[in-house]
Write a protein that holds these residues in place. Structure first.
Motif, mmCIF file in Angstrom:
data_model
loop_
_atom_site.group_PDB
_atom_site.id
_atom_site.type_symbol
_atom_site.label_atom_id
_atom_site.label_comp_id
_atom_site.label_asym_id
_atom_site.label_seq_id
_atom_site.Cartn_x
_atom_site.Cartn_y
_atom_site.Cartn_z
ATOM 1 N N ARG A 1 -12.569 54.769 22.633
ATOM 2 C CA ARG A 1 -12.407 53.384 22.194
ATOM 3 C C ARG A 1 -11.250 52.696 22.901
ATOM 4 O O ARG A 1 -11.323 51.508 23.212
ATOM 5 C CB ARG A 1 -12.168 53.340 20.672
ATOM 6 N N THR A 2 -10.152 53.423 23.115
ATOM 7 C CA THR A 2 -8.942 52.802 23.667
ATOM 8 C C THR A 2 -8.407 53.600 24.844
ATOM 9 O O THR A 2 -8.713 54.783 25.016
ATOM 10 C CB THR A 2 -7.839 52.718 22.600
ATOM 11 N N CYS A 3 -7.550 52.930 25.611
ATOM 12 C CA CYS A 3 -6.909 53.595 26.750
ATOM 13 C C CYS A 3 -6.024 54.730 26.268
ATOM 14 O O CYS A 3 -5.970 55.795 26.886
ATOM 15 C CB CYS A 3 -6.099 52.569 27.535
ATOM 16 N N GLY A 4 -5.325 54.526 25.155
ATOM 17 C CA GLY A 4 -4.453 55.572 24.637
ATOM 18 C C GLY A 4 -5.214 56.825 24.259
ATOM 19 O O GLY A 4 -4.785 57.945 24.564
ATOM 20 N N GLU A 5 -6.350 56.667 23.594
ATOM 21 C CA GLU A 5 -7.164 57.823 23.223
ATOM 22 C C GLU A 5 -7.662 58.560 24.461
ATOM 23 O O GLU A 5 -7.663 59.799 24.505
ATOM 24 C CB GLU A 5 -8.340 57.376 22.362
ATOM 25 N N ALA A 6 -8.104 57.793 25.465
ATOM 26 C CA ALA A 6 -8.582 58.414 26.704
ATOM 27 C C ALA A 6 -7.451 59.166 27.402
ATOM 28 O O ALA A 6 -7.656 60.275 27.924
ATOM 29 C CB ALA A 6 -9.162 57.347 27.628
ATOM 30 N N TRP A 7 -6.268 58.585 27.416
ATOM 31 C CA TRP A 7 -5.119 59.211 28.080
ATOM 32 C C TRP A 7 -4.743 60.532 27.418
ATOM 33 O O TRP A 7 -4.550 61.546 28.102
ATOM 34 C CB TRP A 7 -3.940 58.241 28.064
ATOM 35 N N SER B 1 -5.256 47.886 26.827
ATOM 36 C CA SER B 1 -4.203 46.918 26.570
ATOM 37 C C SER B 1 -2.839 47.584 26.681
ATOM 38 O O SER B 1 -2.669 48.749 26.312
ATOM 39 C CB SER B 1 -4.361 46.330 25.155
ATOM 40 N N TRP B 2 -1.839 46.812 27.169
ATOM 41 C CA TRP B 2 -0.467 47.304 27.195
ATOM 42 C C TRP B 2 0.098 47.460 25.786
ATOM 43 O O TRP B 2 1.116 48.118 25.592
ATOM 44 C CB TRP B 2 0.424 46.359 27.989
ATOM 45 N N GLU B 3 -0.562 46.849 24.789
ATOM 46 C CA GLU B 3 -0.102 46.945 23.401
ATOM 47 C C GLU B 3 -0.737 48.123 22.666
ATOM 48 O O GLU B 3 -0.631 48.211 21.444
ATOM 49 C CB GLU B 3 -0.416 45.635 22.657
ATOM 50 N N ASP B 4 -1.385 49.000 23.351
ATOM 51 C CA ASP B 4 -2.018 50.171 22.752
ATOM 52 C C ASP B 4 -0.960 51.005 22.012
ATOM 53 O O ASP B 4 0.038 51.421 22.608
ATOM 54 C CB ASP B 4 -2.670 51.004 23.864
ATOM 55 N N LEU C 1 0.048 54.355 23.661
ATOM 56 C CA LEU C 1 0.821 54.181 24.890
ATOM 57 C C LEU C 1 2.244 53.745 24.575
ATOM 58 O O LEU C 1 3.202 54.210 25.203
ATOM 59 C CB LEU C 1 0.144 53.155 25.801
ATOM 60 N N LEU C 2 2.394 52.858 23.595
ATOM 61 C CA LEU C 2 3.727 52.401 23.234
ATOM 62 C C LEU C 2 4.564 53.534 22.642
ATOM 63 O O LEU C 2 5.778 53.594 22.840
ATOM 64 C CB LEU C 2 3.631 51.245 22.236
ATOM 65 N N ARG C 3 3.901 54.450 21.945
ATOM 66 C CA ARG C 3 4.641 55.534 21.294
ATOM 67 C C ARG C 3 4.951 56.671 22.250
ATOM 68 O O ARG C 3 6.047 57.240 22.217
ATOM 69 C CB ARG C 3 3.831 56.063 20.110
ATOM 70 N N HIS C 4 3.996 57.020 23.126
ATOM 71 C CA HIS C 4 4.157 58.224 23.937
ATOM 72 C C HIS C 4 4.203 57.958 25.445
ATOM 73 O O HIS C 4 4.484 58.872 26.222
ATOM 74 C CB HIS C 4 3.018 59.205 23.639
ATOM 75 N N ILE D 1 -5.107 50.157 33.221
ATOM 76 C CA ILE D 1 -5.047 48.797 32.682
ATOM 77 C C ILE D 1 -5.104 47.751 33.799
ATOM 78 O O ILE D 1 -5.848 46.770 33.688
ATOM 79 C CB ILE D 1 -3.813 48.628 31.771
ATOM 80 N N PRO D 2 -4.378 47.910 34.920
ATOM 81 C CA PRO D 2 -4.572 46.976 36.036
ATOM 82 C C PRO D 2 -5.999 46.985 36.587
ATOM 83 O O PRO D 2 -6.507 45.938 37.012
ATOM 84 C CB PRO D 2 -3.563 47.463 37.077
ATOM 85 N N LEU D 3 -6.655 48.142 36.581
ATOM 86 C CA LEU D 3 -8.048 48.180 37.044
ATOM 87 C C LEU D 3 -8.947 47.360 36.126
ATOM 88 O O LEU D 3 -9.896 46.719 36.578
ATOM 89 C CB LEU D 3 -8.543 49.623 37.125
ATOM 90 N N ARG D 4 -8.657 47.382 34.840
ATOM 91 C CA ARG D 4 -9.416 46.544 33.911
ATOM 92 C C ARG D 4 -9.255 45.073 34.265
ATOM 93 O O ARG D 4 -10.198 44.289 34.159
ATOM 94 C CB ARG D 4 -8.926 46.806 32.488
ATOM 95 N N GLU D 5 -8.064 44.693 34.739
ATOM 96 C CA GLU D 5 -7.845 43.305 35.146
ATOM 97 C C GLU D 5 -8.714 42.949 36.352
ATOM 98 O O GLU D 5 -9.241 41.836 36.436
ATOM 99 C CB GLU D 5 -6.372 43.075 35.450
ATOM 100 N N VAL D 6 -8.854 43.869 37.292
ATOM 101 C CA VAL D 6 -9.740 43.635 38.439
ATOM 102 C C VAL D 6 -11.174 43.428 37.941
ATOM 103 O O VAL D 6 -11.865 42.486 38.347
ATOM 104 C CB VAL D 6 -9.684 44.812 39.429
ATOM 105 N N GLN D 7 -11.627 44.318 37.054
ATOM 106 C CA GLN D 7 -12.973 44.205 36.498
ATOM 107 C C GLN D 7 -13.162 42.866 35.792
ATOM 108 O O GLN D 7 -14.197 42.190 35.969
ATOM 109 C CB GLN D 7 -13.218 45.348 35.520
ATOM 110 N N ALA D 8 -12.173 42.452 35.002
ATOM 111 C CA ALA D 8 -12.276 41.198 34.257
ATOM 112 C C ALA D 8 -12.331 39.997 35.189
ATOM 113 O O ALA D 8 -13.063 39.028 34.924
ATOM 114 C CB ALA D 8 -11.096 41.070 33.290
ATOM 115 N N ARG D 9 -11.593 40.038 36.299
ATOM 116 C CA ARG D 9 -11.605 38.920 37.247
ATOM 117 C C ARG D 9 -12.964 38.779 37.910
ATOM 118 O O ARG D 9 -13.486 37.669 38.069
ATOM 119 C CB ARG D 9 -10.525 39.120 38.303
ATOM 120 N N VAL D 10 -13.550 39.907 38.314
ATOM 121 C CA VAL D 10 -14.878 39.854 38.931
ATOM 122 C C VAL D 10 -15.905 39.383 37.909
ATOM 123 O O VAL D 10 -16.778 38.558 38.210
ATOM 124 C CB VAL D 10 -15.259 41.226 39.517
ATOM 125 N N ALA D 11 -15.811 39.884 36.678
ATOM 126 C CA ALA D 11 -16.741 39.468 35.622
ATOM 127 C C ALA D 11 -16.646 37.968 35.369
ATOM 128 O O ALA D 11 -17.662 37.277 35.207
ATOM 129 C CB ALA D 11 -16.446 40.249 34.337
#
Length: 214
Positions: free
Chosen positions: A12-18, A53-56, A59-62, A164-174
């Motif tokens: 679901r989230t970047c933190g869980e995947a990490w 998200s950078w607010e994950d 990620l913020l905790r660990h 997260i930066p890669l998601r920004e690339v994807q969002a820009r193309v979308a």
């Protein structure tokens, strides 16, 4: 639309995947060596992230918070983004070609195509200049833009700093295509943890229960 591949783990989230990626290398890895020194080398892995998200909270905790805020603040202030740096330059100018513009044009003309691939490797370049991120693939399925990022090798302790930066690339193309962004897929051929980071990773995994893929 093709059925979902059961071999691809979904988070679901970047933190869980990490955290799952750290656990994957920690539990299945073997002693190895990288140019920078000894590593724990894990088997190849392929996974999908729905939300980044950078607010994950994980990620913020660990994560390395001293690195994350400067990335996020840079984006808010118009600073360096996912298309800056060596890999980013190859997205926008590879031998004079704007590869992201080419992808957008191809997908506008042929929305069903499987040919919207970008290579970030320059044939014959010195091995020390070879980027860890070697290719991006874009496809439109289910009226959403999916993107897959292929890493030849990755230090997974700091992998989220790339996702997260890669998601920004994807969002820009979308956005240029007038579509929402679908999940981000990541393939890492050689996921690894530097031996110098082993104690930190052990502490993170000890503090967290094993997550469950969706």
């Amino acid at each position: 639309m093709a059925a979902a591949d059961p071999a691809v783990r979904r988070w679901r989230t970047c933190g869980e995947a990490w955290i799952a990626l750290l656990r994957h290398v920690w539990s299945a890895g073997e002693a190895g060596m990288e140019d920078q020194g000894p590593i724990i080398e894990g088997p190849p892995t392929h996974f999908e992230i729905a939300s980044l998200s950078w607010e994950d909270p994980l990620l913020l905790r660990h994560g390395e918070r001293e690195l994350m805020p400067c990335r996020a603040r840079g984006r808010l202030r118009g600073g360096p983004g996912p298309e800056d740096g060596p890999s980013g330059l190859r997205l926008r100018d590879r031998n004079g070609a704007d590869q992201l513009r080419w992808v957008v044009g191809l997908l506008r003309a042929r929305p069903w195509t499987t040919s919207a691939w970008i290579s970030l490797v320059i044939p014959g370049e010195p091995s020390g200049a070879l980027p860890c991120l070697v290719a991006l693939s874009f496809r439109i399925r289910g009226y959403r833009l999916g993107m897959t990022a292929l890493f030849r090798s990755q230090d997974v302790v700091r992998g989220y700093l790339a996702y997260i930066p890669l998601r920004e690339v994807q969002a820009r193309v979308a956005e240029e295509l007038g579509l929402p962004a679908g999940p981000l897929r990541i393939f890492v051929d050689v996921p690894h943890i530097a031996l110098a980071d082993a104690e930190r990773v052990a502490g993170i995994l000890t503090a967290l229960p094993e997550p469950h893929a969706a």
